[in-house]
Scaffold this motif. Structure first.
Motif, PDB file in Angstrom:
ATOM      1  N   UNK A  87       0.862  -1.165   0.000  1.00 60.59           N
ATOM      2  CA  UNK A  87       0.000   0.000   0.000  1.00 60.59           C
ATOM      3  C   UNK A  87       0.908   1.227   0.000  1.00 60.59           C
ATOM      4  N   UNK A  88       0.540   2.279  -0.724  1.00 62.63           N
ATOM      5  CA  UNK A  88       1.400   3.482  -0.748  1.00 62.63           C
ATOM      6  C   UNK A  88       1.732   3.966   0.659  1.00 62.63           C
ATOM      7  N   UNK A  89       3.006   4.226   0.871  1.00 64.05           N
ATOM      8  CA  UNK A  89       3.441   4.727   2.158  1.00 64.05           C
ATOM      9  C   UNK A  89       3.749   3.658   3.181  1.00 64.05           C
ATOM     10  N   UNK A  90       3.526   2.405   2.811  1.00 63.81           N
ATOM     11  CA  UNK A  90       3.804   1.293   3.735  1.00 63.81           C
ATOM     12  C   UNK A  90       4.804   0.328   3.123  1.00 63.81           C
ATOM     13  N   UNK A  91       5.418  -0.471   3.979  1.00 64.80           N
ATOM     14  CA  UNK A  91       6.365  -1.462   3.502  1.00 64.80           C
ATOM     15  C   UNK A  91       5.660  -2.601   2.775  1.00 64.80           C
ATOM     16  N   UNK A  92       6.401  -3.211   1.855  1.00 63.94           N
ATOM     17  CA  UNK A  92       5.859  -4.366   1.154  1.00 63.94           C
ATOM     18  C   UNK A  92       5.700  -5.514   2.148  1.00 63.94           C
ATOM     19  N   UNK A  93       4.555  -6.194   2.066  1.00 56.37           N
ATOM     20  CA  UNK A  93       4.197  -7.229   3.043  1.00 56.37           C
ATOM     21  C   UNK A  93       4.122  -8.595   2.386  1.00 56.37           C
ATOM     22  N   UNK A  94       4.738  -9.590   2.993  1.00 54.97           N
ATOM     23  CA  UNK A  94       4.639 -10.951   2.497  1.00 54.97           C
ATOM     24  C   UNK A  94       3.258 -11.517   2.755  1.00 54.97           C
ATOM     25  N   UNK A  95       2.650 -12.098   1.730  1.00 49.86           N
ATOM     26  CA  UNK A  95       1.296 -12.646   1.822  1.00 49.86           C
ATOM     27  C   UNK A  95       1.320 -14.171   1.861  1.00 49.86           C
ATOM     28  N   UNK A  96       2.072 -14.763   0.935  1.00 50.44           N
ATOM     29  CA  UNK A  96       2.072 -16.226   0.853  1.00 50.44           C
ATOM     30  C   UNK A  96       3.295 -16.694   0.075  1.00 50.44           C
ATOM     31  N   UNK A  97       3.624 -17.952   0.250  1.00 52.15           N
ATOM     32  CA  UNK A  97       4.747 -18.552  -0.468  1.00 52.15           C
ATOM     33  C   UNK A  97       4.410 -20.007  -0.777  1.00 52.15           C
ATOM     34  N   UNK A  98       4.930 -20.489  -1.906  1.00 45.52           N
ATOM     35  CA  UNK A  98       4.743 -21.889  -2.273  1.00 45.52           C
ATOM     36  C   UNK A  98       6.065 -22.439  -2.777  1.00 45.52           C
ATOM     37  N   UNK A  99       6.371 -23.686  -2.404  1.00 49.30           N
ATOM     38  CA  UNK A  99       7.634 -24.262  -2.859  1.00 49.30           C
ATOM     39  C   UNK A  99       7.502 -24.787  -4.292  1.00 49.30           C
ATOM     40  N   UNK A 100       8.560 -25.348  -4.805  1.00 51.55           N
ATOM     41  CA  UNK A 100       8.594 -25.674  -6.226  1.00 51.55           C
ATOM     42  C   UNK A 100       7.621 -26.789  -6.608  1.00 51.55           C
ATOM     43  N   UNK A 101       7.344 -27.693  -5.691  1.00 50.98           N
ATOM     44  CA  UNK A 101       6.449 -28.809  -6.006  1.00 50.98           C
ATOM     45  C   UNK A 101       5.007 -28.528  -5.622  1.00 50.98           C
ATOM     46  N   UNK A 102       4.794 -27.461  -4.879  1.00 47.46           N
ATOM     47  CA  UNK A 102       3.436 -27.139  -4.422  1.00 47.46           C
ATOM     48  C   UNK A 102       3.053 -27.838  -3.137  1.00 47.46           C
ATOM     49  N   UNK A 103       3.969 -28.608  -2.582  1.00 48.90           N
ATOM     50  CA  UNK A 103       3.663 -29.363  -1.368  1.00 48.90           C
ATOM     51  C   UNK A 103       3.879 -28.556  -0.098  1.00 48.90           C
ATOM     52  N   UNK A 104       4.545 -27.420  -0.213  1.00 46.64           N
ATOM     53  CA  UNK A 104       4.787 -26.588   0.946  1.00 46.64           C
ATOM     54  C   UNK A 104       4.288 -25.181   0.718  1.00 46.64           C
ATOM     55  N   UNK A 105       3.455 -24.693   1.633  1.00 46.00           N
ATOM     56  CA  UNK A 105       2.907 -23.351   1.505  1.00 46.00           C
ATOM     57  C   UNK A 105       3.000 -22.623   2.843  1.00 46.00           C
ATOM     58  N   UNK A 106       2.927 -21.316   2.767  1.00 43.90           N
ATOM     59  CA  UNK A 106       2.946 -20.485   3.965  1.00 43.90           C
ATOM     60  C   UNK A 106       2.098 -19.255   3.715  1.00 43.90           C
ATOM     61  N   UNK A 107       1.500 -18.735   4.803  1.00 51.09           N
ATOM     62  CA  UNK A 107       0.628 -17.575   4.694  1.00 51.09           C
ATOM     63  C   UNK A 107       0.873 -16.630   5.870  1.00 51.09           C
ATOM     64  N   UNK A 108       0.694 -15.352   5.615  1.00 51.04           N
ATOM     65  CA  UNK A 108       0.679 -14.426   6.717  1.00 51.04           C
ATOM     66  C   UNK A 108      -0.649 -14.580   7.462  1.00 51.04           C
ATOM     67  N   UNK A 109      -0.630 -14.278   8.746  1.00 49.18           N
ATOM     68  CA  UNK A 109      -1.798 -14.563   9.580  1.00 49.18           C
ATOM     69  C   UNK A 109      -3.080 -13.904   9.071  1.00 49.18           C
ATOM     70  N   UNK A 110      -2.958 -12.711   8.532  1.00 49.35           N
ATOM     71  CA  UNK A 110      -4.159 -11.944   8.166  1.00 49.35           C
ATOM     72  C   UNK A 110      -4.921 -12.546   6.987  1.00 49.35           C
TER      73      UNK A 110
END
Length: 127
Positions: A40-63
């Motif tokens: 968002x303008x004026x704010x730091x970039x925030x990590x939302x989610x990540x997925x590994x190369x095979x799709x077997x591992x994922x991560x999400x920010x709490x929100x």
């Protein structure tokens, strides 16, 4: 040359859904973990989610847990972020990124861990 392209952003009402896609331009995403970020303008970039190369591992920010789902189709070399139950506070420019690693790093939500970024796609949640 590593180029990432996001698509699927737009305007949606609160409670609605959007599906973002990340694809490589002249570059295959296969074999690499992909992160989604938002800013968002004026704010730091925030990590939302990540997925590994095979799709077997994922991560999400709490929100976004329970509302967003990250997935990938390596046959089509795309990574998708399905966003449901959208809220006005989800409004941001969304970016996909990679560090050319195979797994989501322990600090996956830190922008400095990524070297390659797409140009971003705007998501606006408003009535």
């Amino acid at each position: 040359q590593v180029q990432l392209v996001e698509s699927g952003g737009g305007l949606v009402q609160p409670g609605g859904s959007l599906r973002l896609s990340c694809a490589g331009s002249g570059f295959s995403l296969d074999g690499y973990s992909i992160g989604w970020f938002r800013q968002v303008p004026g704010k730091e970039r925030e990590g939302v989610s990540c997925i590994n190369n095979s799709g077997t591992g994922t991560a999400y920010t709490d929100s976004v847990k329970g509302r967003f789902t990250i997935s990938r189709d390596n046959d089509k070399s795309t990574v998708t972020l399905q966003m449901n139950s959208l809220k006005p506070e989800d409004t941001a420019v969304y970016y996909c990124a990679t560090d050319l690693g195979s797994q989501c790093r322990r600090r996956w939500m830190m922008p400095r861990e990524y070297e390659y970024w797409g140009q971003g796609t705007q998501v606006t949640v408003s009535s």
